[in-house]
Design a protein around this motif. Structure first.
Motif, mmCIF file in Angstrom:
data_model
loop_
_atom_site.group_PDB
_atom_site.id
_atom_site.type_symbol
_atom_site.label_atom_id
_atom_site.label_comp_id
_atom_site.label_asym_id
_atom_site.label_seq_id
_atom_site.Cartn_x
_atom_site.Cartn_y
_atom_site.Cartn_z
ATOM 1 N N UNK A 1 0.658 -0.999 -0.097
ATOM 2 C CA UNK A 1 -0.259 -0.610 -0.589
ATOM 3 C C UNK A 1 0.838 1.334 -0.017
ATOM 4 N N UNK A 2 1.035 2.219 -1.498
ATOM 5 C CA UNK A 2 1.926 3.485 -1.405
ATOM 6 C C UNK A 2 1.355 4.496 -1.832
ATOM 7 N N UNK A 3 1.996 5.750 -0.856
ATOM 8 C CA UNK A 3 0.755 6.738 -1.368
ATOM 9 C C UNK A 3 1.627 8.021 -1.413
ATOM 10 N N UNK A 4 2.522 8.472 -0.463
ATOM 11 C CA UNK A 4 3.618 9.774 -1.337
ATOM 12 C C UNK A 4 5.005 9.282 -0.169
ATOM 13 N N UNK A 5 5.451 8.586 0.405
ATOM 14 C CA UNK A 5 6.287 8.486 0.535
ATOM 15 C C UNK A 5 6.865 6.741 0.269
ATOM 16 N N UNK A 6 8.321 6.849 -0.153
ATOM 17 C CA UNK A 6 8.419 5.310 -0.416
ATOM 18 C C UNK A 6 9.129 4.812 0.634
ATOM 19 N N UNK A 7 9.574 5.841 2.110
ATOM 20 C CA UNK A 7 10.345 4.789 3.021
ATOM 21 C C UNK A 7 11.252 5.265 3.566
ATOM 22 N N UNK A 8 11.852 4.439 4.603
ATOM 23 C CA UNK A 8 12.705 4.995 5.770
ATOM 24 C C UNK A 8 14.311 4.261 4.671
ATOM 25 N N UNK A 9 15.677 4.707 4.909
ATOM 26 C CA UNK A 9 16.731 4.053 3.820
ATOM 27 C C UNK A 9 17.145 3.179 5.089
ATOM 28 N N UNK A 10 17.532 2.337 4.283
ATOM 29 C CA UNK A 10 17.948 0.967 5.191
ATOM 30 C C UNK A 10 19.800 0.828 5.143
ATOM 31 N N UNK A 11 20.099 0.018 6.597
ATOM 32 C CA UNK A 11 21.567 0.654 6.596
ATOM 33 C C UNK A 11 22.485 -0.228 5.270
ATOM 34 N N UNK A 12 23.715 -0.042 5.206
ATOM 35 C CA UNK A 12 25.147 -0.872 4.326
ATOM 36 C C UNK A 12 24.658 -2.484 4.717
ATOM 37 N N UNK A 13 24.376 -2.428 6.131
ATOM 38 C CA UNK A 13 24.018 -4.157 5.991
ATOM 39 C C UNK A 13 23.493 -5.111 5.132
ATOM 40 N N UNK A 14 22.084 -4.188 4.830
ATOM 41 C CA UNK A 14 20.842 -4.626 3.822
ATOM 42 C C UNK A 14 21.626 -4.459 2.383
#
Length: 494
Positions: A366-379
């Motif tokens: 389910x999406x709207x106006x954000x792609x979300x928070x960045x992930x750490x370099x470990x992923x």
């Protein structure tokens, strides 16, 4: 003189009405005793036991003088019956007053309200005892007059609700027109470890069940308006509600009536006043049946993926899954995977602590106006590049699973319209515009081919109601298709 069937009906109603306040007397006395500290138990236990004993003697007297085998009013010694009932009620009143006086002197207000409930139930019982001659001779048994209310009591206030999946506990709905019955049962059930909601009529119950889900309904048989049996029939006639188990409650001793309820689909029945041990055993057994049916059902894990700008829509998804579980009860059990319901530890990332999307049967994005928070370099992706966000990781993990093993099936929804933002904070506005642009680029990369054609399908919606309707329809079709496919495979193998 009325015929035998009229008299039998009036006698049954009289027994029912007398047992109700007697059940309140016993029930409140038991709970006061259970709540007492050890030092107070020494002081009050004897008097509370005397109240309970008098209540149980009244139940025996009801059977002795007004039993179902009585064929006519001539067989009843009314004056003797009233004398014996009043003697027990005098004991109840006397012991209650003594406890009340001592509790007031000791400033123990925590159980004074229950003592008042015992006294009020005693007064109700006395009014019924005084009316026995009129009740037996009346052609239409009248209800006991309802005392004028001086205000809302604590038993009528709304209680907080904690929605739960069936585990050791569960979410129960109590339906009873009598306020004291509702309060006693609410407290009893809550002590057993269940969450509980109470309503006063079958009509209220049916309205509530349209929007909220419950694991079990405790339903009184004899109610004004929509009776318990009629409420049960409407529940069982509903394709969505028919799978909710129902335990019928009654102060009547009419076994035939309860047999009718079982034939209409009730799981069990309990006579009032309730034996606490029996009540808990019946509820536990009923919920255990539900768990067993869920365990043998085909299970579908549904991963709900989204950034934090669509929290209401995540709640919609959980509600839809709850409704479908009622509809598919015994055939399929849908398990929502929601990160907010997991005990997330600060020592690990979100992605490391939730069930991997590729190991589920259905993915819902389910999406709207954000792609979300960045992930750490470990992923990182297998090629060493970084994911745009946690939401991007979940989408691609699910897509890789589908490409490799044909599961999960993927549903993607995007909300239309711009979010409401305060223009006073320029950085917030610019950040959201940047998020919208990143999300659009990301979706274009995965859903639109080089020639501009769509290579992946998704659904658009404007309001929560639209998502609710679409998601329920789509999930139902996916689950039905899987169930049909499994049935076909089993038939071919046989």
């Amino acid at each position: 003189m009325e015929d035998s069937s009229d008299f039998k009906a009036q006698l049954s109603k009289l027994r029912h009405d007398l047992r109700t306040p007697v059940g309140h007397i016993i029930g409140y006395a038991e709970m006061v005793e259970e709540d007492l500290s050890p030092d107070l138990l020494k002081a009050f236990s004897g008097d509370l036991q005397a109240i309970q004993n008098a209540g149980h003697k009244m139940l025996a007297l009801i059977e002795d003088f007004l039993g179902a085998t009585t064929a006519s009013p001539d067989e009843i010694n009314v004056s003797e019956a009233q004398f014996q009932f009043r003697m027990q009620l005098n004991h109840i009143t006397g012991y209650s007053e003594m406890i009340f006086e001592e509790a007031t002197d000791l400033d123990k207000a925590e159980f004074i309200s229950d003592l008042e409930n015992i006294s009020e139930a005693g007064r109700r019982a006395l009014r019924l005892v005084d009316a026995i001659p009129q009740r037996l001779l009346a052609k239409n048994a009248e209800k006991e007059p309802t005392p004028k209310k001086e205000g809302k009591s604590s038993t009528e206030r709304n209680t907080s609700i904690i929605t739960s999946q069936i585990g050791q506990g569960g979410e129960l709905l109590v339906v009873d027109d009598d306020p004291s019955n509702r309060e006693l049962l609410r407290r009893r059930v809550k002590r057993m470890g269940y969450s509980v909601r109470v309503v006063s009529s079958g009509e209220e119950a049916l309205v509530l069940l349209q929007t909220e889900r419950f694991d079990l309904v405790l339903l009184d048989y004899m109610m004004p308006g929509l009776s318990g049996l009629e409420t049960l029939q409407r529940l069982k006639a509903s394709s969505r509600l028919r799978t909710i188990p129902v335990i019928m409650l009654s102060a009547s001793d009419d076994i035939g009536m309860m047999v009718d309820c079982i034939l209409q689909g009730a799981e069990d029945y309990i006579f009032k006043p309730y034996n606490p041990v029996l009540l808990q055993a019946r509820i536990s057994a009923c919920l255990e049946k539900v768990r067993l049916r869920q365990n043998i059902s085909k299970q579908f894990r549904i991963f709900i993926s989204s950034p934090g700008d669509v929290i209401p829509e995540r709640r919609v998804a959980k509600t839809v899954i709850g409704r479908l579980n009622e509809e598919f009860f015994g055939r399929a059990y849908l398990i929502p995977i929601l990160w907010e319901e997991e005990p997330m530890l600060a020592s690990e990332t979100f992605q490391a602590q939730i069930h991997p999307p590729h190991e589920t049967e259905i993915y819902v994005g389910i999406l709207w106006s954000r792609i979300g928070s960045p992930l750490p370099d470990t992923i990182l992706r297998p090629d060493g590049t970084r994911y745009e966000s946690g939401t991007a990781f979940e989408f691609e993990d699910a897509l890789d699973g589908f490409k490799q093993q044909g599961s999960p099936e993927m549903l993607l929804y995007r909300k239309q319209g711009a979010p409401t933002l305060s223009l006073e904070d320029r950085d917030v506005v610019l950040d959201r515009l940047d998020q919208i642009e990143k999300l659009t680029r990301y979706l274009d990369r995965w859903l639109i081919g080089e020639d501009g054609s769509y290579i992946g399908a998704f659904h658009m919606f404007e309001a929560e109601e639209q998502l609710d309707t679409m998601l329920e329809m789509h999930l139902r079709k996916l689950v039905e298709a899987r169930l049909t496919e499994d049935t076909t495979v089993e038939t071919d193998e046989a």
